[in-house]
Design an enzyme around this catalytic site. Structure first.
Site, mmCIF file in Angstrom:
data_model
loop_
_atom_site.group_PDB
_atom_site.id
_atom_site.type_symbol
_atom_site.label_atom_id
_atom_site.label_comp_id
_atom_site.label_asym_id
_atom_site.label_seq_id
_atom_site.Cartn_x
_atom_site.Cartn_y
_atom_site.Cartn_z
ATOM 1 N N GLU A 190 5.635 -3.320 0.926
ATOM 2 C CA GLU A 190 5.677 -3.067 -0.514
ATOM 3 C C GLU A 190 4.920 -1.774 -0.765
ATOM 4 O OE1 GLU A 190 7.430 -4.637 -2.647
ATOM 5 O OE2 GLU A 190 8.107 -6.150 -1.226
ATOM 6 N N GLY A 206 0.826 -1.205 0.000
ATOM 7 C CA GLY A 206 0.000 0.000 0.000
ATOM 8 C C GLY A 206 0.855 1.247 0.000
ATOM 9 N N GLY A 227 1.882 2.332 5.728
ATOM 10 C CA GLY A 227 3.047 1.507 6.000
ATOM 11 C C GLY A 227 3.733 1.893 7.292
ATOM 12 N N CYS A 250 1.749 0.405 -8.588
ATOM 13 C CA CYS A 250 2.825 0.950 -7.750
ATOM 14 C C CYS A 250 4.121 1.134 -8.520
ATOM 15 C CB CYS A 250 3.051 0.070 -6.524
ATOM 16 S SG CYS A 250 3.496 -1.633 -6.918
#
Length: 509
Positions: A219, A197, A202, A253
């Site tokens: 990630e 995310g 995070g 991402c």
């Protein structure tokens, strides 16, 4: 969302976790054949319901079916099959040479499961970034909880509905919900947490995990740049960048976030972009079926506002073509973008492509290094010296030269970030290692003639301590590398009176 997603009660979270923890302690997941059976079940969960997943993802993201097939289903199934095929080899003990003084000892590394682990999924790729980490968790022998993202509600509910039909609920579970469920999960003790995310969440995950000294894999994302020099094939670069930026409507991402292009060829590159856009067809450019939709109204408004706030020159697309009701945002390209433009603040995560003209590769590298390390860095150049210079003087989770996104689907490569882009990696064997503990094992001989010989030698370590014993161990255990005396510099050493010069073998345009 409430009518689509059946929420797990937060009060049930401790019960679910305790059940999985107790199941892990029975040793059920230690059996490799059991793990393989569960991996096969996970494979068929997707394989037998491909159309259902395609339909659910279309409802959530408006994504074309080919993108779901190419970018998620095929990749996930291959990842599953690789784990099943190679699990025995991945899990076998790794014997290591202990050195001459301990040559009679047996030394090896076991690949042990960590315990009970948590996977927090992301909405943009509901299969590959939610179910794929579960491959590693199961293959490594853990019990695991998956929390799908509530934003992709149709897919999250499909996973929850299918899970008890395929998977063993004694060793894995799905928890659906939003912030209350996520908070309840993060309040539990885990042996590993895997989160995909944004950096803001995070940080929360890492902070919660720190309470229990729990390792995490994050990630995240960031602004992944593309660098183009004047040696590049501009047609190929334009086609590949345009495809990557529009894939999943830019909600990736590792999507190209901005382009740094040699000022002399900016207009030529844009001409190739427009040509590629025409070749992609009408279904791509005008709310057609070959381009997806933004996941939610709030996300659509954020992206539209970025485009509306830009002071750069609009090349194609723009807010006038956007449609709030269908959450459509056209591929929007800006040129002559400045570093302080609205599009250069946060990660775009949508179909907006800023193009920034630069005067040299050194300037491009400085531009990248002035920002957080990206999850991916792309370059289009036929000059090997330029390529080596970029790789040497930048940092990123991955580097791709000549193409876009493809490193994600190559299971042999670890996929992960660095710095604010995250840490830890997965895919293929790297997923297994992510959820495994490398447990060092030493077996010292203590019986028989070998044990007698070893004990005679090792008894020198027992008191009373003497100078002779000390000299013995210094002689036997010290690593004599033969570097010579530190006060006797060799001809290749640098005198303290001589300045150390930075030498680069690379051409810096």
């Amino acid at each position: 969302m409430d009518s689509i997603l059946k929420m797990t009660s937060p009060e049930m979270v401790p019960v679910i976790v305790e059940k999985l923890r107790a199941s892990f302690l029975t040793g059920k997941t230690r059996c490799l054949e059991y793990r393989k059976r569960q991996l096969k079940q996970l494979y068929f969960l997707v394989h037998e319901n491909q159309q259902a997943f395609t339909d659910a993802i279309y409802k959530d993201l408006g994504r074309p079916s080919m993108e779901t097939s190419f970018g998620e289903i095929i990749t996930f199934k291959n990842d599953c099959l690789m784990a099943i095929k190679n699990l025995k080899n991945w899990a076998k003990d790794e014997h290591v040479w202990p050195g001459l003084p301990f040559m009679l000892h047996s030394t090896y590394v076991r690949k042990d499961p960590k315990g009970t682990v948590l996977v927090l999924g992301a909405w943009n790729y509901p299969i590959t970034v939610q179910l794929s980490p579960m491959i590693g968790a199961i293959a490594a022998g853990n019990t695991a909880v998956l929390k799908p993202s509530e934003i992709s509600a149709h897919t999250a509910q499909l996973i929850a509905d299918l899970w008890p039909k395929y998977m063993d609920l004694e060793t894995t579970a799905v928890v659906n919900g939003a912030i209350p469920q996520a908070q309840a999960l993060l309040d539990e003790r885990w042996e590993h947490i895997f989160y995909t995310g944004n950096g803001r969440v995070g940080s929360i995950v890492a902070e919660k995990a720190a309470k229990f000294l729990c390792p995490v894999t994050l990630e995240l994302g960031g602004k992944s740049p593309v660098i183009i020099d004047d040696s590049a094939n501009l047609s190929i670069a334009a086609h590949r960048i345009l495809w990557a930026k529009s894939f999943n409507t830019g909600q990736t991402c590792i999507a190209p976030d901005y382009v740094l292009v040699d000022r002399k060829i900016q207009d030529k590159f844009i001409d190739e972009l427009l040509k590629a856009r025409r070749q992609f067809g009408k279904e791509f450019v005008s709310r057609g079926k070959d381009i997806g939709r933004i996941v939610s109204a709030n996300h659509w408004k954020r992206i539209r506002n970025l485009a509306a706030s830009s002071k750069a020159d609009l090349v194609v697309g723009g807010v006038n073509e956007a449609d709030e009701e269908s959450r459509f945002m056209p591929l929007t390209v800006f040129k002559n973008v400045h570093a302080d433009d609205a599009t250069m603040g946060e990660e775009i995560f949508g179909p907006i492509l800023p193009i920034i003209p630069i005067g040299s590769i050194r300037e491009a590298v400085d531009f990248v290094n002035a920002r957080d390390q990206p999850l991916a860095l792309y370059m289009f150049t036929e000059n090997k010296d330029v390529s080596e210079y970029i790789m040497k003087y930048t940092r990123s989770g991955a580097v791709v030269r000549g193409d876009m996104l493809i490193h994600f689907v190559i299971d042999a490569l670890p996929f992960g970030g660095t710095g604010p882009a995250g840490f830890g990696a997965y895919h293929g064997q790297h997923s297994f290692e992510c959820f495994s503990h490398r447990r060092s094992v030493v077996v010292a001989p203590a019986g028989g003639i070998i044990g007698f010989i070893v004990e005679k030698i090792m008894s020198m370590r027992y008191p009373p301590y003497t100078g002779g014993k000390n000299k013995f161990f210094q002689l036997v255990l010290s690593d004599h590398a033969g570097f010579g005396h530190p006060r006797e510099p060799t001809k290749s050493s640098t005198s303290v009176d001589q300045p150390i010069k930075r030498v680069s073998t690379y051409i810096v345009p």
